[in-house]
Write a protein that holds these residues in place. Structure first.
Motif, PDB file in Angstrom:
ATOM      1  N   VAL A   3      17.543  65.524  63.805  1.00 31.76           N
ATOM      2  CA  VAL A   3      16.401  64.912  64.467  1.00 31.76           C
ATOM      3  C   VAL A   3      16.605  64.960  65.972  1.00 31.76           C
ATOM      4  CG1 VAL A   3      15.837  63.342  62.593  1.00 31.76           C
ATOM      5  CG2 VAL A   3      17.462  62.624  64.313  1.00 31.76           C
ATOM      6  N   ALA A   4      15.512  64.995  66.712  1.00 31.74           N
ATOM      7  CA  ALA A   4      15.592  64.956  68.172  1.00 31.74           C
ATOM      8  C   ALA A   4      15.631  63.503  68.589  1.00 31.74           C
ATOM      9  CB  ALA A   4      14.377  65.645  68.792  1.00 31.74           C
ATOM     10  N   VAL A   5      16.729  63.088  69.233  1.00 31.14           N
ATOM     11  CA  VAL A   5      16.863  61.689  69.593  1.00 31.14           C
ATOM     12  C   VAL A   5      16.958  61.473  71.097  1.00 31.14           C
ATOM     13  CG1 VAL A   5      17.948  61.071  67.422  1.00 31.14           C
ATOM     14  CG2 VAL A   5      19.373  61.775  69.323  1.00 31.14           C
ATOM     15  N   ASN A   6      16.995  62.525  71.872  1.00 28.22           N
ATOM     16  CA  ASN A   6      17.164  62.326  73.307  1.00 28.22           C
ATOM     17  C   ASN A   6      15.929  62.726  74.104  1.00 28.22           C
ATOM     18  OD1 ASN A   6      17.232  65.078  73.131  1.00 28.22           O
ATOM     19  ND2 ASN A   6      19.171  65.342  74.209  1.00 28.22           N
ATOM     20  N   GLY A   7      14.830  62.977  73.406  1.00 32.01           N
ATOM     21  CA  GLY A   7      13.592  63.261  74.099  1.00 32.01           C
ATOM     22  C   GLY A   7      13.520  64.637  74.705  1.00 32.01           C
ATOM     23  N   SER A   8      14.454  65.527  74.388  1.00 32.89           N
ATOM     24  CA  SER A   8      14.423  66.883  74.923  1.00 32.89           C
ATOM     25  C   SER A   8      15.032  67.817  73.903  1.00 32.89           C
ATOM     26  CB  SER A   8      15.205  66.964  76.242  1.00 32.89           C
ATOM     27  OG  SER A   8      16.583  66.923  75.984  1.00 32.89           O
ATOM     28  N   GLY A   9      14.957  69.108  74.200  1.00 40.10           N
ATOM     29  CA  GLY A   9      15.520  70.087  73.283  1.00 40.10           C
ATOM     30  C   GLY A   9      17.016  70.245  73.422  1.00 40.10           C
ATOM     31  N   ARG A  10      17.615  69.648  74.447  1.00 44.77           N
ATOM     32  CA  ARG A  10      19.050  69.803  74.687  1.00 44.77           C
ATOM     33  C   ARG A  10      19.787  68.523  74.328  1.00 44.77           C
ATOM     34  NH1 ARG A  10      21.245  74.024  77.324  1.00 44.77           N
ATOM     35  NH2 ARG A  10      19.829  75.560  78.219  1.00 44.77           N
ATOM     36  N   LEU A  11      20.883  68.695  73.619  1.00 44.71           N
ATOM     37  CA  LEU A  11      21.721  67.563  73.287  1.00 44.71           C
ATOM     38  C   LEU A  11      22.770  67.354  74.369  1.00 44.71           C
ATOM     39  CD1 LEU A  11      22.375  68.249  69.494  1.00 44.71           C
ATOM     40  CD2 LEU A  11      20.738  66.674  70.489  1.00 44.71           C
ATOM     41  N   SER A  12      23.162  66.112  74.553  1.00 40.68           N
ATOM     42  CA  SER A  12      24.233  65.804  75.497  1.00 40.68           C
ATOM     43  C   SER A  12      25.584  66.038  74.828  1.00 40.68           C
ATOM     44  CB  SER A  12      24.121  64.346  75.949  1.00 40.68           C
ATOM     45  OG  SER A  12      24.383  63.477  74.862  1.00 40.68           O
TER      46      SER A  12
ATOM     47  N   GLN B  76      27.854  63.834  74.419  1.00 47.65           N
ATOM     48  CA  GLN B  76      28.115  62.706  73.531  1.00 47.65           C
ATOM     49  C   GLN B  76      27.403  62.880  72.195  1.00 47.65           C
ATOM     50  OE1 GLN B  76      30.292  60.007  74.204  1.00 47.65           O
ATOM     51  NE2 GLN B  76      30.011  59.926  71.986  1.00 47.65           N
ATOM     52  N   GLU B  77      26.177  63.382  72.222  1.00 49.29           N
ATOM     53  CA  GLU B  77      25.435  63.590  70.976  1.00 49.29           C
ATOM     54  C   GLU B  77      26.071  64.688  70.122  1.00 49.29           C
ATOM     55  OE1 GLU B  77      20.921  62.244  72.245  1.00 49.29           O
ATOM     56  OE2 GLU B  77      21.655  64.206  72.856  1.00 49.29           O
ATOM     57  N   ILE B  78      26.587  65.730  70.766  1.00 42.55           N
ATOM     58  CA  ILE B  78      27.281  66.785  70.019  1.00 42.55           C
ATOM     59  C   ILE B  78      28.570  66.227  69.415  1.00 42.55           C
ATOM     60  CG2 ILE B  78      28.486  69.000  70.238  1.00 42.55           C
ATOM     61  CD1 ILE B  78      26.431  69.705  72.423  1.00 42.55           C
ATOM     62  N   ALA B  79      29.304  65.419  70.194  1.00 43.15           N
ATOM     63  CA  ALA B  79      30.511  64.777  69.660  1.00 43.15           C
ATOM     64  C   ALA B  79      30.161  63.900  68.466  1.00 43.15           C
ATOM     65  CB  ALA B  79      31.197  63.958  70.751  1.00 43.15           C
ATOM     66  N   ASP B  80      29.057  63.168  68.560  1.00 38.82           N
ATOM     67  CA  ASP B  80      28.637  62.309  67.446  1.00 38.82           C
ATOM     68  C   ASP B  80      28.336  63.134  66.201  1.00 38.82           C
ATOM     69  OD1 ASP B  80      28.865  60.113  69.108  1.00 38.82           O
ATOM     70  OD2 ASP B  80      26.729  60.032  69.581  1.00 38.82           O
ATOM     71  N   ALA B  81      27.650  64.263  66.377  1.00 39.13           N
ATOM     72  CA  ALA B  81      27.301  65.118  65.245  1.00 39.13           C
ATOM     73  C   ALA B  81      28.552  65.687  64.572  1.00 39.13           C
ATOM     74  CB  ALA B  81      26.378  66.249  65.705  1.00 39.13           C
TER      75      ALA B  81
END
Length: 293
Positions: free
Chosen positions: A8-17, A19-24
């Motif tokens: 799901v898109a959770v950061n309001g953009s097409g690019r993940l941060s 931190q979000e990649i680490a979470d995944a």
């Protein structure tokens, strides 16, 4: 299928941060999709998968290395998934500690999880571990009741907030709202799927807080209280080709402190007071929360 962060898109953009990649990636490790001793894909392959630059991937890998989930992190070869770590009584980063605590809580026949937090991100990701145990048949609760307090969309948040907020709607607030809603939907979907797959009685309820919580609190089966402070930092993030400069939190990295009823009178009192505080908020000044897309 268990829906994970990257679905799901959770950061309001097409690019993940980073931190979000680490979470995944952390979720893949915690759920057993990536097993100890296995190698991750190369940084180039991860960058292509997540649609980011290699530098962002390297930052994510360093986060997981600090949490001792990865070894051999370098520019040369893909890192290796570290061996499993025992549950520690020492304070650990929230994302490291919460999954193990939840796994223990889900061994009870009737599971009750109460949470007060800024978003459901950490809880959503940490639930991957007990869900894996349920799907493997290692635990089988009869019921799961989850209550979550999140800030109302109508209030002026203390954080996250733009460093220089303008007169128009704060894009940082909109980003937070999209994250809050998307993560809440994923969490509820993952748990409610257990109704059909394992015939478990599941209830997931949200209510809206009229203030910004300065800490995140998790109450597990009325026997343990876990608390972590939201640590603020000033940072920048690219959202929809716009650079947002904000005061934001490091929620997943904050140290999580555990208080257990069985540990003695002082801990038991903290658990009781925390539960009373949560119940009072739930029953008085909070309101029904509908998560919109």
């Amino acid at each position: 299928m268990v829906v994970t962060q990257e679905n799901v898109a959770v950061n309001g953009s097409g690019r993940l941060s980073a931190q979000e990649i680490a979470d995944a990636l952390r979720t893949r490790i915690r759920t057993g999709e990536l097993k100890p001793g296995e190698r991750l894909p190369t940084q180039a392959e991860l960058a292509e998968e997540f649609g980011v630059e290699r530098g962002t991937v390297r930052q994510a890998l360093r986060v997981l290395q600090k949490e001792r989930l990865l070894t051999n992190v370098s520019k040369g070869s893909p890192p290796t998934i570290a061996g499993s770590q025992p549950v520690s009584d020492e304070p650990q980063p929230t994302m490291v500690a919460l999954a193990a605590r939840l796994a223990e809580a889900f061994a009870a026949p009737e599971v009750r999880i109460d949470a007060a937090c800024l978003t459901a991100e950490t809880l959503m990701l940490a639930l991957g571990e007990p869900l894996r145990l349920i799907h493997e048949g290692r635990v089988r609760p009869r019921s799961i009741d989850v209550r979550i307090l999140l800030p109302s969309r109508k209030i002026n948040l203390a954080f996250p907030i733009s460093v220089d907020p303008g007169d128009d709607e704060d894009p940082v607030h909109q980003r937070w709202l999209e994250q809050r809603n998307a993560q809440g939907h994923v969490l509820r979907h993952n748990l409610q799927a257990l109704r059909s797959s394992h015939s478990i009685d599941v209830r997931v309820t949200f209510r809206a807080l009229p203030f910004t919580p300065p800490v995140k609190l998790y109450l597990l089966n009325g026997t343990e209280a876990l608390i972590a402070y939201y640590m603020l930092t000033r940072r920048e993030e690219e959202v929809n080709s716009q650079t947002l400069e904000m005061y934001d939190t490091l929620g997943t990295e904050s140290l999580l402190f555990s208080f257990e009823r069985r540990a003695g009178q002082r801990d038991a009192a903290f658990v009781d007071q925390s539960q009373q505080w949560f119940d009072a908020l739930w029953e008085t000044i909070t309101t029904d929360l509908t998560l919109s897309w």
